[in-house]
Motif scaffolding. Structure first.
Motif, PDB file in Angstrom:
ATOM      1  N   THR A 186      23.834 -37.988  10.068  1.00 33.63           N
ATOM      2  CA  THR A 186      22.994 -37.228  11.000  1.00 33.63           C
ATOM      3  C   THR A 186      23.868 -36.487  12.009  1.00 33.63           C
ATOM      4  O   THR A 186      23.628 -35.317  12.337  1.00 33.63           O
ATOM      5  CB  THR A 186      22.055 -38.175  11.766  1.00 33.63           C
ATOM      6  OG1 THR A 186      21.557 -39.138  10.858  1.00 33.63           O
ATOM      7  CG2 THR A 186      20.932 -37.423  12.428  1.00 33.63           C
ATOM      8  N   TRP A 189      25.383 -33.503  10.318  1.00 28.96           N
ATOM      9  CA  TRP A 189      24.414 -32.496   9.900  1.00 28.96           C
ATOM     10  C   TRP A 189      23.719 -31.846  11.097  1.00 28.96           C
ATOM     11  O   TRP A 189      23.533 -30.636  11.129  1.00 28.96           O
ATOM     12  CB  TRP A 189      23.396 -33.172   8.965  1.00 28.96           C
ATOM     13  CG  TRP A 189      22.464 -32.233   8.306  1.00 28.96           C
ATOM     14  CD1 TRP A 189      21.146 -32.047   8.605  1.00 28.96           C
ATOM     15  CD2 TRP A 189      22.761 -31.321   7.249  1.00 28.96           C
ATOM     16  NE1 TRP A 189      20.605 -31.075   7.801  1.00 28.96           N
ATOM     17  CE2 TRP A 189      21.575 -30.623   6.950  1.00 28.96           C
ATOM     18  CE3 TRP A 189      23.934 -31.040   6.532  1.00 28.96           C
ATOM     19  CZ2 TRP A 189      21.507 -29.654   5.962  1.00 28.96           C
ATOM     20  CZ3 TRP A 189      23.868 -30.063   5.538  1.00 28.96           C
ATOM     21  CH2 TRP A 189      22.667 -29.379   5.265  1.00 28.96           C
ATOM     22  N   ARG A 190      23.329 -32.683  12.091  1.00 28.78           N
ATOM     23  CA  ARG A 190      22.495 -32.198  13.188  1.00 28.78           C
ATOM     24  C   ARG A 190      23.289 -31.710  14.394  1.00 28.78           C
ATOM     25  O   ARG A 190      22.826 -30.861  15.139  1.00 28.78           O
ATOM     26  CB  ARG A 190      21.549 -33.320  13.668  1.00 28.78           C
ATOM     27  CG  ARG A 190      20.454 -33.679  12.705  1.00 28.78           C
ATOM     28  CD  ARG A 190      19.360 -32.620  12.773  1.00 28.78           C
ATOM     29  NE  ARG A 190      18.315 -32.876  11.799  1.00 28.78           N
ATOM     30  CZ  ARG A 190      17.373 -33.802  11.959  1.00 28.78           C
ATOM     31  NH1 ARG A 190      17.357 -34.553  13.035  1.00 28.78           N
ATOM     32  NH2 ARG A 190      16.457 -33.966  11.023  1.00 28.78           N
ATOM     33  N   ILE A 191      24.468 -32.292  14.617  1.00 29.85           N
ATOM     34  CA  ILE A 191      25.207 -31.960  15.833  1.00 29.85           C
ATOM     35  C   ILE A 191      26.427 -31.091  15.521  1.00 29.85           C
ATOM     36  O   ILE A 191      26.599 -30.009  16.069  1.00 29.85           O
ATOM     37  CB  ILE A 191      25.699 -33.242  16.564  1.00 29.85           C
ATOM     38  CG1 ILE A 191      24.577 -34.264  16.661  1.00 29.85           C
ATOM     39  CG2 ILE A 191      26.297 -32.885  17.907  1.00 29.85           C
ATOM     40  CD1 ILE A 191      23.550 -34.017  17.717  1.00 29.85           C
ATOM     41  N   LEU A 193      27.571 -29.512  12.612  1.00 25.84           N
ATOM     42  CA  LEU A 193      27.439 -28.252  11.879  1.00 25.84           C
ATOM     43  C   LEU A 193      26.852 -27.128  12.735  1.00 25.84           C
ATOM     44  O   LEU A 193      27.385 -26.026  12.741  1.00 25.84           O
ATOM     45  CB  LEU A 193      26.612 -28.454  10.610  1.00 25.84           C
ATOM     46  CG  LEU A 193      27.363 -29.156   9.475  1.00 25.84           C
ATOM     47  CD1 LEU A 193      26.574 -29.086   8.190  1.00 25.84           C
ATOM     48  CD2 LEU A 193      28.742 -28.570   9.281  1.00 25.84           C
ATOM     49  N   PRO A 194      25.756 -27.376  13.491  1.00 26.24           N
ATOM     50  CA  PRO A 194      25.242 -26.273  14.320  1.00 26.24           C
ATOM     51  C   PRO A 194      26.260 -25.779  15.339  1.00 26.24           C
ATOM     52  O   PRO A 194      26.289 -24.587  15.658  1.00 26.24           O
ATOM     53  CB  PRO A 194      24.026 -26.894  15.015  1.00 26.24           C
ATOM     54  CG  PRO A 194      23.618 -28.025  14.144  1.00 26.24           C
ATOM     55  CD  PRO A 194      24.873 -28.552  13.522  1.00 26.24           C
ATOM     56  N   LEU A 195      27.118 -26.701  15.826  1.00 23.60           N
ATOM     57  CA  LEU A 195      28.126 -26.274  16.808  1.00 23.60           C
ATOM     58  C   LEU A 195      29.266 -25.509  16.133  1.00 23.60           C
ATOM     59  O   LEU A 195      30.062 -24.862  16.800  1.00 23.60           O
ATOM     60  CB  LEU A 195      28.717 -27.507  17.510  1.00 23.60           C
ATOM     61  CG  LEU A 195      27.841 -28.211  18.538  1.00 23.60           C
ATOM     62  CD1 LEU A 195      28.506 -29.502  18.992  1.00 23.60           C
ATOM     63  CD2 LEU A 195      27.578 -27.307  19.724  1.00 23.60           C
ATOM     64  N   SER A 196      29.357 -25.615  14.828  1.00 20.66           N
ATOM     65  CA  SER A 196      30.534 -25.074  14.133  1.00 20.66           C
ATOM     66  C   SER A 196      30.266 -23.763  13.424  1.00 20.66           C
ATOM     67  O   SER A 196      31.029 -23.362  12.555  1.00 20.66           O
ATOM     68  CB  SER A 196      31.041 -26.096  13.109  1.00 20.66           C
ATOM     69  OG  SER A 196      31.244 -27.330  13.722  1.00 20.66           O
ATOM     70  N   ARG A 197      29.182 -23.103  13.771  1.00 19.16           N
ATOM     71  CA  ARG A 197      28.838 -21.869  13.053  1.00 19.16           C
ATOM     72  C   ARG A 197      29.969 -20.860  12.950  1.00 19.16           C
ATOM     73  O   ARG A 197      30.189 -20.316  11.879  1.00 19.16           O
ATOM     74  CB  ARG A 197      27.609 -21.219  13.701  1.00 19.16           C
ATOM     75  CG  ARG A 197      26.360 -21.841  13.150  1.00 19.16           C
ATOM     76  CD  ARG A 197      25.168 -20.910  13.241  1.00 19.16           C
ATOM     77  NE  ARG A 197      23.984 -21.753  13.175  1.00 19.16           N
ATOM     78  CZ  ARG A 197      23.128 -21.920  14.166  1.00 19.16           C
ATOM     79  NH1 ARG A 197      23.264 -21.239  15.288  1.00 19.16           N
ATOM     80  NH2 ARG A 197      22.107 -22.720  14.036  1.00 19.16           N
TER      81      ARG A 197
END
Lengths: 279, 289
Positions: A186, A189-191, A193-197
């Motif tokens: 989680t 996937w949730r924290i 990846l979104p920060l790593s765009r």
């Protein structure tokens, strides 16, 4: 900002230099491409004429459609897309969790594993050509895009870039999510990846471009003509294809990458300086 | 403690796919490559240990020396063009305050072309008759050249293509490096009476020394492995003038199915390139620390 030559001085000289640079660079980098696009629209007879015509005397834009049919380009586009999208998806699916583990979970032997991965960057690609080919052959993966997908996943540079980015993520955010009961998956996937765009965009574009441009591996892996990628098929067709049709095929097969570049310019250029070298 | 164990388990779960891919497609081939060079390998019989025989066969092949000579020529020419030209281009572009986006765009455009496409486009531009290059030269009142058709110019022609296709990358990296040079250095040098060339030599070059060195090493390693251009454009000809080490390696492996001798050639290539790669790693590691 002040550079080699102080701004504002030599104003006439500046404009001459600007004009010369513009003309020369356009002639070198743009003219050949425009020339190919136009030449593909000349009939074969006109194309062989010396000296050549600049604009086609007889416009035959139909050569593009003809080339598409003659060389069955649809099939090769599809094959290339399968390879490129597969390399992209498998590389991210394999390398993102690996980089996350090395960066945030710091397992026993993690440093050694990263070192072993980076060691593969020391190996000139040419040196591994034969043993890797034989390994692919032993695994029965010849003529199978899976060979290129898995080969692309073993990319130490991608792991390195991702790890370096993950290293810089704020530890508090991850710790807070942990306390809220998030498991490692989680968390990733949730924290993370979104920060790593930004880095994911760079890595994705590089994976797709590299797969689309690759020649030697598809050449070795796909001996079956029906499975070949555009590059391999085009060089196979080149000797026996009428020049105007071949040129049309070359133009068509460049369109996706040029289009990608025009759309994602910022990311492509950012990726250039991201990991390679620091200023 | 329990958390450490759980994290290690999770970590190795996350790493497992990568470990398999690296093991099968990188680490194992590295080890296998070292062994292959001393074996006789084809798809017909089982591999047999033959010692230095593969190397002896290579040294006896007259193309062996030719391939190395050609490769060194290619690398040397590529350094003159592919290393010096992008740097000077970046210096010029850094001075210009107009059309910056346009210049960045067009020098990088060829980098996006698949190398096979670039090679085939240039093969046609080199055509001595209706080719664009000779047409342009004749337009300037010069005599055209035979380009790919003559052993004297074939290698140069390949270098021109490779440079055209790849120089965008180096140019943009240099450009980024140039933009980080503090302006007062130029100011101070100018006050001390240094002209443009002396400022270039004593300010610009030392300030970008690290990037220059890294790209120099990368370029040597990359150009020594040139394959696509000779394979697609000349097939090694005319008169073997464009047979490179990698093309010879490819022939041994995939025309003659002699994977052992091809691997022996790989090992020799590794020996030569290893020095440059080690140097590259030292330089970049020092900069990272």
């Amino acid at each position: 900002m002040r550079t080699l030559i102080a701004p504002g001085r030599h104003r006439a000289g500046y404009h001459v230099a600007l004009a010369v640079t513009t003309v020369v660079l356009t002639a070198i980098f743009v003219v050949p491409l425009v020339w190919v696009v136009l030449s593909a629209m000349k009939p074969a007879v006109e194309l062989a004429r010396v000296p050549p015509t600049v604009l086609p005397e007889t416009w035959t834009p139909g050569t593009y459609a003809e080339a598409w049919d003659l060389m069955d380009l649809g099939r090769y586009f599809l094959n290339t897309i399968v390879v490129a999208v597969g390399v992209w998806a498998v590389q991210l699916a394999v390398d993102v969790p690996a980089a996350y583990a090395l960066s945030r979970l710091k397992p026993v032997l993690g440093k050694g594993i990263l070192g072993m991965m980076l060691l593969t960057l020391m190996m000139p690609a040419a040196v591994l050509l034969v043993p890797t080919y034989l390994t692919i052959s032993d695994l029965g993966l010849l003529n199978n895009p899976l060979a290129l997908w898995l080969l692309g996943a073993a990319n130490a540079f991608t792991v390195f870039l991702l790890k370096r980015f993950f290293d810089q993520l704020p530890a508090e955010v991850l710790e807070a999510a942990r306390i809220d009961g998030a498991g490692q998956f989680t968390l990733l996937w949730r924290i993370v990846l979104p920060l790593s765009r930004p880095i994911l965009a760079v890595v994705s574009i590089f994976a797709v471009v590299a797969a689309w441009k690759d020649f030697i591996w598809p050449l070795l892996v796909f001996s079956d003509p029906a499975r070949q990628t555009l590059s391999v098929a085009l060089q196979r067709f080149a000797p026996d294809t009428p020049v105007n049709l071949l040129l049309a095929g070359l133009v068509l097969s460049s369109v996706p990458m040029i289009g990608l570049f025009l759309v994602f310019q910022r990311h492509v250029l950012a990726g250039l300086t991201a990991g390679s070298v620091k200023g | 403690m329990r958390r450490r164990v759980a994290e290690n388990l999770a970590a190795y779960g996350f790493l497992s796919a990568a470990l398999v891919c690296f093991a099968v497609f990188s680490w194992y081939p590295i080890a296998r490559g070292a062994v292959l060079g001393f074996q006789q390998v084809d798809f017909v019989t089982d591999p047999a240990w033959v010692g230095w025989e593969n190397f002896e066969r290579l040294f006896a092949d007259p193309l062996f020396a030719t391939a190395w000579r050609n490769t060194l020529l290619f690398t040397a020419l590529a350094l003159v063009f592919g290393f010096v030209v992008p740097f000077l281009l970046a210096v010029v572009l850094n001075e210009l305050r107009h059309f910056k986006a346009y210049f960045r765009l067009i020098v990088y455009l060829p980098v996006m072309l698949p190398p096979v496409v670039a090679a085939l486009i240039w093969k046609w531009m080199y055509d001595p008759g209706p080719g664009l290059l000779n047409t342009a030269l004749r337009g300037l009142g010069l005599e055209g050249a035979a380009w790919l058709d003559s052993a004297d110019t074939s290698m140069l022609s390949l270098v021109i293509v490779a440079t055209w296709a790849n120089l965008g990358t180096a140019t943009l990296i240099y450009l980024a490096a140039l933009q980080s040079i503090p302006g007062d250095l130029y100011e101070a040098a100018e006050l001390d009476g240094a002209g443009v060339l002396r400022r270039l030599w004593h300010v610009t070059v030392p300030q970008t020394r690290f990037v220059l060195l890294v790209l120099l090493l990368l370029q040597v390693v990359a150009t020594m492995q040139v394959f696509t251009e000779p394979y697609v454009m000349t097939g090694g000809g005319p008169e073997d003038s464009t047979v490179t080490v990698l093309l010879l390696l490819y022939r041994y492996a995939f025309y003659y199915n002699d994977f052992g001798t091809a691997s022996a050639l790989s090992l020799l290539l590794l020996l030569v390139l290893g020095a440059f790669t080690a140097l590259y790693l030292r330089v970049t590691r020092k900069a990272d620390a």
